[in-house]
Write a protein that holds these residues in place. Structure first.
Motif, PDB file in Angstrom:
ATOM      1  N   LEU A 202       0.817  -1.220   0.000  1.00 25.59           N
ATOM      2  CA  LEU A 202       0.000   0.000   0.000  1.00 25.59           C
ATOM      3  C   LEU A 202       0.852   1.273   0.000  1.00 25.59           C
ATOM      4  CD1 LEU A 202      -3.041   0.322  -0.062  1.00 25.59           C
ATOM      5  CD2 LEU A 202      -3.047   0.319   2.422  1.00 25.59           C
ATOM      6  N   ARG A 203       2.137   1.113   0.299  1.00 25.96           N
ATOM      7  CA  ARG A 203       3.104   2.226   0.257  1.00 25.96           C
ATOM      8  C   ARG A 203       2.733   3.362   1.206  1.00 25.96           C
ATOM      9  NH1 ARG A 203       6.645   1.766  -4.334  1.00 25.96           N
ATOM     10  NH2 ARG A 203       6.030   0.016  -5.603  1.00 25.96           N
ATOM     11  N   VAL A 204       2.223   3.015   2.355  1.00 22.42           N
ATOM     12  CA  VAL A 204       1.916   4.038   3.363  1.00 22.42           C
ATOM     13  C   VAL A 204       2.741   3.833   4.633  1.00 22.42           C
ATOM     14  CG1 VAL A 204      -0.420   4.456   2.563  1.00 22.42           C
ATOM     15  CG2 VAL A 204      -0.010   2.694   4.286  1.00 22.42           C
ATOM     16  N   ASP A 218       6.295  10.298   7.685  1.00 26.15           N
ATOM     17  CA  ASP A 218       6.269   9.659   6.365  1.00 26.15           C
ATOM     18  C   ASP A 218       5.648   8.268   6.421  1.00 26.15           C
ATOM     19  OD1 ASP A 218       8.237   8.202   7.574  1.00 26.15           O
ATOM     20  OD2 ASP A 218       9.717   8.446   5.982  1.00 26.15           O
ATOM     21  N   GLY A 219       4.692   8.107   7.342  1.00 23.80           N
ATOM     22  CA  GLY A 219       3.942   6.856   7.294  1.00 23.80           C
ATOM     23  C   GLY A 219       3.765   6.209   8.647  1.00 23.80           C
ATOM     24  N   VAL A 261     -10.117   3.745   1.265  1.00 21.99           N
ATOM     25  CA  VAL A 261      -8.926   3.962   2.104  1.00 21.99           C
ATOM     26  C   VAL A 261      -8.683   5.421   2.499  1.00 21.99           C
ATOM     27  CG1 VAL A 261      -7.725   1.903   1.300  1.00 21.99           C
ATOM     28  CG2 VAL A 261      -7.410   4.058   0.066  1.00 21.99           C
ATOM     29  N   ALA A 297       0.503  10.999   5.980  1.00 26.44           N
ATOM     30  CA  ALA A 297       0.245  12.382   5.587  1.00 26.44           C
ATOM     31  C   ALA A 297      -1.257  12.653   5.618  1.00 26.44           C
ATOM     32  CB  ALA A 297       0.809  12.633   4.182  1.00 26.44           C
TER      33      ALA A 297
ATOM     34  N   LEU B  36      -4.632   5.938  -4.505  1.00 27.17           N
ATOM     35  CA  LEU B  36      -4.742   4.480  -4.612  1.00 27.17           C
ATOM     36  C   LEU B  36      -4.482   4.030  -6.049  1.00 27.17           C
ATOM     37  CD1 LEU B  36      -5.280   2.151  -2.725  1.00 27.17           C
ATOM     38  CD2 LEU B  36      -7.693   2.260  -3.345  1.00 27.17           C
ATOM     39  N   VAL B  39      -0.792   4.181  -6.618  1.00 29.09           N
ATOM     40  CA  VAL B  39      -0.083   3.038  -6.035  1.00 29.09           C
ATOM     41  C   VAL B  39      -0.256   1.798  -6.919  1.00 29.09           C
ATOM     42  CG1 VAL B  39      -0.132   1.416  -4.093  1.00 29.09           C
ATOM     43  CG2 VAL B  39      -0.081   3.875  -3.660  1.00 29.09           C
ATOM     44  N   ILE B  42       1.975   2.249 -10.049  1.00 24.04           N
ATOM     45  CA  ILE B  42       3.393   2.023  -9.718  1.00 24.04           C
ATOM     46  C   ILE B  42       3.681   0.518  -9.667  1.00 24.04           C
ATOM     47  CG2 ILE B  42       5.102   2.244  -7.865  1.00 24.04           C
ATOM     48  CD1 ILE B  42       4.804   4.946  -8.745  1.00 24.04           C
ATOM     49  N   PHE B  43       2.771  -0.198  -9.007  1.00 24.96           N
ATOM     50  CA  PHE B  43       2.941  -1.658  -8.908  1.00 24.96           C
ATOM     51  C   PHE B  43       2.946  -2.285 -10.308  1.00 24.96           C
ATOM     52  CE2 PHE B  43       0.735  -5.821  -8.749  1.00 24.96           C
ATOM     53  CZ  PHE B  43       1.678  -6.536  -8.037  1.00 24.96           C
ATOM     54  N   GLU B  46       6.234  -1.682 -11.954  1.00 27.11           N
ATOM     55  CA  GLU B  46       7.283  -2.537 -11.373  1.00 27.11           C
ATOM     56  C   GLU B  46       7.208  -3.944 -11.947  1.00 27.11           C
ATOM     57  OE1 GLU B  46       8.214  -0.792  -6.927  1.00 27.11           O
ATOM     58  OE2 GLU B  46       6.508  -2.137  -7.124  1.00 27.11           O
ATOM     59  N   ILE B  53      10.425   0.608  -7.732  1.00 26.65           N
ATOM     60  CA  ILE B  53      10.243   2.061  -7.799  1.00 26.65           C
ATOM     61  C   ILE B  53      10.146   2.636  -6.394  1.00 26.65           C
ATOM     62  CG2 ILE B  53       8.669   3.906  -8.553  1.00 26.65           C
ATOM     63  CD1 ILE B  53       7.892   2.109 -10.909  1.00 26.65           C
ATOM     64  N   PHE B  55       8.739   4.801  -4.012  1.00 23.05           N
ATOM     65  CA  PHE B  55       7.576   5.697  -3.949  1.00 23.05           C
ATOM     66  C   PHE B  55       6.842   5.460  -2.645  1.00 23.05           C
ATOM     67  CE2 PHE B  55       2.993   6.367  -4.499  1.00 23.05           C
ATOM     68  CZ  PHE B  55       2.971   7.679  -4.932  1.00 23.05           C
ATOM     69  N   ASN B  56       6.653   6.522  -1.876  1.00 30.86           N
ATOM     70  CA  ASN B  56       5.900   6.451  -0.626  1.00 30.86           C
ATOM     71  C   ASN B  56       4.704   7.375  -0.764  1.00 30.86           C
ATOM     72  OD1 ASN B  56       4.851   6.946   1.961  1.00 30.86           O
ATOM     73  ND2 ASN B  56       6.834   6.699   2.968  1.00 30.86           N
ATOM     74  N   ALA B  57       3.510   6.831  -0.590  1.00 32.35           N
ATOM     75  CA  ALA B  57       2.290   7.618  -0.799  1.00 32.35           C
ATOM     76  C   ALA B  57       2.190   8.786   0.171  1.00 32.35           C
ATOM     77  CB  ALA B  57       1.063   6.718  -0.662  1.00 32.35           C
ATOM     78  N   ASN B  58       3.012   8.773   1.235  1.00 31.79           N
ATOM     79  CA  ASN B  58       2.954   9.869   2.206  1.00 31.79           C
ATOM     80  C   ASN B  58       3.624  11.143   1.715  1.00 31.79           C
ATOM     81  OD1 ASN B  58       1.681   8.815   4.734  1.00 31.79           O
ATOM     82  ND2 ASN B  58       3.156   7.216   4.286  1.00 31.79           N
TER      83      ASN B  58
END
Lengths: 398, 86
Positions: A202-204, A218-219, A261, A297, B36, B39, B42-43, B46, B53, B55-58
Motif C-alpha cells: 500500500l506504500r503508506v 512519512d507513514g 482507504v 500524511a 490508490l 499506487v 506504480i505496482f 514494477e 520504484i 515511492f511512498n504515498a505519504n
C-alpha cells in the motif's frame, strides 16, 4: 438509561506485558518501535515495528491453550486474565456475560506459517489446528472457555477501528440490558512476513519512524498486542464494590460511505459529534483527545482538520500514542484507551513522541515528546478505519 | 511497445481512460488519478519492467520518483531501467 463502567483492564503490547508497565512507558514517553526479527526480513523494505519482545506464552497459558492458539489469541487471553483479576467479576452459569474481541487480521501468523509450508517448502500437510487458530473469532472463543462466558461471544472486524467498535457494541449490550458484563477489546499479531509484505504494497508505511502530526512524518509503523477491558453495568459494579476505572459516557459508530482507504474529514467530524451527543456533552467538556494519529500524511491532516472543526477555538490537548506502541490495527483503540485511563486517573497526558517539526496542516497541541500533568475529567478516543469505518469513545472518571 | 507507450498504457488503464487521452504533459490530477490508483499504477510498472520504484504515498511530491507528469514518470522509469542494465 443503564450506565456502563470499566472495572478491569489488561494488556500485552510492545511497551509492556501489563497495564502498569504500559502506563509507565507512556508517561515516560518511551517508544518500542525497533528493528524487526521476522523470517526473511531481508526481503522486506519495511523492517521496523513495535513487536512484543520476549513473549513467553508458556508462562501464562495451559498446555492445551498453547497448542490451540495463535499469537493474537495468546495476547488476548493474557490481557483478559489481567482484566478479570483486577475487576473481581464473578461469572456463573448464566448467559449474561460475554466477550467481543476486535481483530483486523485474526491468526495471521498461523496462516502465514501454513502458506509457507505448502507454497515455499513444498509440504503437503499443515498443522491440524490451523483453522481453529487462524479464525478471527478464536480469541473471543478462547476467552469464553477461560472464563466461563456463556453470553454473546464473537469477534468483530472493522480493520483499525475493530476494538473501539467492540467496546462501543459491548457498552450498548449492557445499556440494553441484554447482559450484565462484557469483556471487550482487541487483539492483533500481524508482524509476520506476509502481514508486513501486504502493508508494504500500500506504500503508506514508514521505513524509519512513526511521527504523528509532525511535518516530517512519512507513514505508519505496525505494532502488535492486545488490550481487554471488563465492562459492567454501573449500579451492579458499585454494589459489589468493584474498582471503577472509568465510565463510558458515549459511543459512536459511523461510516463515511465514501472512499475505501482515504480518510474523510466529514466522517471523522460526524463520529466525534455523535459520540459527544451520545454522552450528552458539549465539545468544551473534553479535556483530552487520544487521536487516531497514524503518522500518514493524509490521516493526520484530515483528523486535525476534523478536530478543529468540532472543537473550534477550545481544542484540548491531542496526542497519538501510536508513535510509542505502533499501530496495533484491530487492537489499537483498546491499547489507546489505556492512555485515556491514565489521563483520567493519574492526571498524566501521554505524549506524541517522535515529533520533530510543526505542520501548519496539523495545528494542534499534540503534547510533543514529553508527557504532561493535567487534570482530565473527560477524554475522547478516535479510531478511523479502512472501509471508511469510524468508532469513537467518550470516557470520564468513574 | 516502447517504454513510453507501456507507461501510458498502464496509466490509462488505472485512470480508466483511453491511451489517446494520456499525453506526456498530463498531470495525474488532471487524469483523475487518486493516490490508490497511483499506487496500483506504480505496482503495474514494477511488474511490467521488473524494477523497484521508490515511492511512498505519504510524500509523493518529495519522493525520489518524480510523478509530477506522465512525462516525468516515463523519464524516471527509463532511468531505473538504465540503472538496471549497468
Amino acid at each position: 438509561m443503564r450506565r456502563v463502567v470499566i472495572t478491569g483492564a489488561g494488556t500485552v503490547n510492545a511497551l509492556a506485558q501489563d497495564v502498569p508497565g504500559t502506563l509507565a512507558a507512556m508517561a515516560a514517553g518511551r517508544g518500542a518501535i525497533a528493528p524487526l526479527a521476522v523470517a526473511d526480513v531481508d526481503r522486506l523494505s519495511v523492517r521496523i515495528g513495535a513487536a512484543v519482545r520476549g513473549w513467553d506464552a508458556g508462562a501464562h497459558l495451559t498446555r492445551a491453550q498453547l497448542a490451540s492458539t495463535d499469537r493474537f489469541a495468546q495476547f488476548a487471553l493474557v490481557a483478559a486474565a489481567q482484566a478479570m483479576a483486577q475487576s473481581g467479576l464473578e461469572v456463573d452459569a448464566g448467559l449474561d456475560v460475554g466477550a467481543i474481541i476486535g481483530t483486523a487480521g485474526g491468526g495471521l501468523s498461523t496462516s502465514d506459517a501454513a502458506y509457507r509450508a505448502v507454497y515455499a517448502e513444498g509440504k503437503n500437510r499443515v498443522a491440524p489446528l490451523t483453522v481453529p487458530k487462524l479464525m478471527p473469532n478464536a480469541a473471543a472463543g478462547q476467552l469464553s472457555m477461560a472464563h466461563g462466558l456463556r453470553g454473546p461471544v464473537f469477534s468483530l472486524s472493522s480493520a483499525c477501528a475493530s476494538s473501539n467498535h467492540s467496546i462501543a457494541l459491548a457498552c450498548q449490550l449492557i445499556r440494553a440490558g441484554m447482559v450484565r458484563a462484557m469483556l471487550a477489546g482487541g487483539a492483533e499479531a500481524m508482524l509476520c512476513f506476509g502481514g508486513i509484505k501486504a502493508w508494504e504494497g500500500l506504500r503508506v508505511m514508514s521505513e524509519r519512524a512513526c511521527r504523528p502530526f509532525s511535518r516530517t512524518r512519512d507513514g505508519m509503523v505496525q505494532g502488535e498486542g492486545a488490550a481487554v477491558f471488563v465492562l459492567e453495568e454501573r449500579a451492579a459494579a458499585l454494589a459489589r464494590g468493584a474498582p471503577i476505572l472509568a465510565e463510558i459516557l458515549g459511543v459512536a459508530m459511523t461510516a463515511d460511505a465514501g472512499d475505501l482507504v482515504a480518510p474523510s474529514q466529514a466522517g471523522a467530524e460526524g463520529a466525534m459529534r455523535a459520540a459527544l451527543a451520545d454522552a450528552g456533552l458539549e465539545p468544551a467538556a473534553v479535556d483530552y483527545i487520544n487521536a487516531h494519529g497514524t503518522g500518514t500524511a493524509a490521516n493526520d491532516r484530515t483528523e486535525a482538520a476534523a478536530i478543529r472543526a468540532v472543537f473550534g477555538a477550545a481544542v484540548p490537548p491531542v496526542s497519538s500514542t501510536k508513535a510509542m506502541h505502533g499501530h496495533v490495527m484491530g487492537a489499537t483503540g483498546a491499547i489507546e484507551l489505556l492512555a485515556c485511563l491514565m489521563a483520567l486517573n493519574d492526571s498524566v497526558i501521554a505524549p506524541t513522541i517522535g515529533y520533530e517539526e510543526a505542520d501548519p496542516d496539523c495545528d494542534l497541541d499534540v503534547v510533543p515528546n514529553v508527557a504532561r500533568q493535567g487534570e482530565v475529567r473527560v477524554a475522547l478516543s478516535n479510531s478511523f478505519a479502512f472501509g471508511g469505518l469510524n468508532a469513537v469513545l467518550v470516557v470520564s472518571r468513574g | 511497445m516502447t517504454v513510453r507507450e507501456k507507461v501510458i498504457a498502464i496509466i490509462a488503464e488505472k485512470a480508466v481512460l483511453d491511451a489517446s487521452d494520456v499525453t506526456l504533459d498530463s498531470s495525474l490530477d488532471a487524469l483523475g488519478m487518486d493516490s490508490l490508483a497511483m499506487v496500483e499504477a506504480i505496482f503495474a510498472m514494477e511488474e511490467c519492467f521488473d524494477i523497484s520504484i521508490p515511492f511512498n504515498a505519504n510524500d509523493p511530491e518529495e519522493g525520489r520518483f518524480d510523478i509530477s507528469s506522465v512525462g516525468s514518470i516515463v523519464a524516471a522509469v527509463e532511468d531505473l531501467l538504465a540503472q538496471k542494465v549497468t
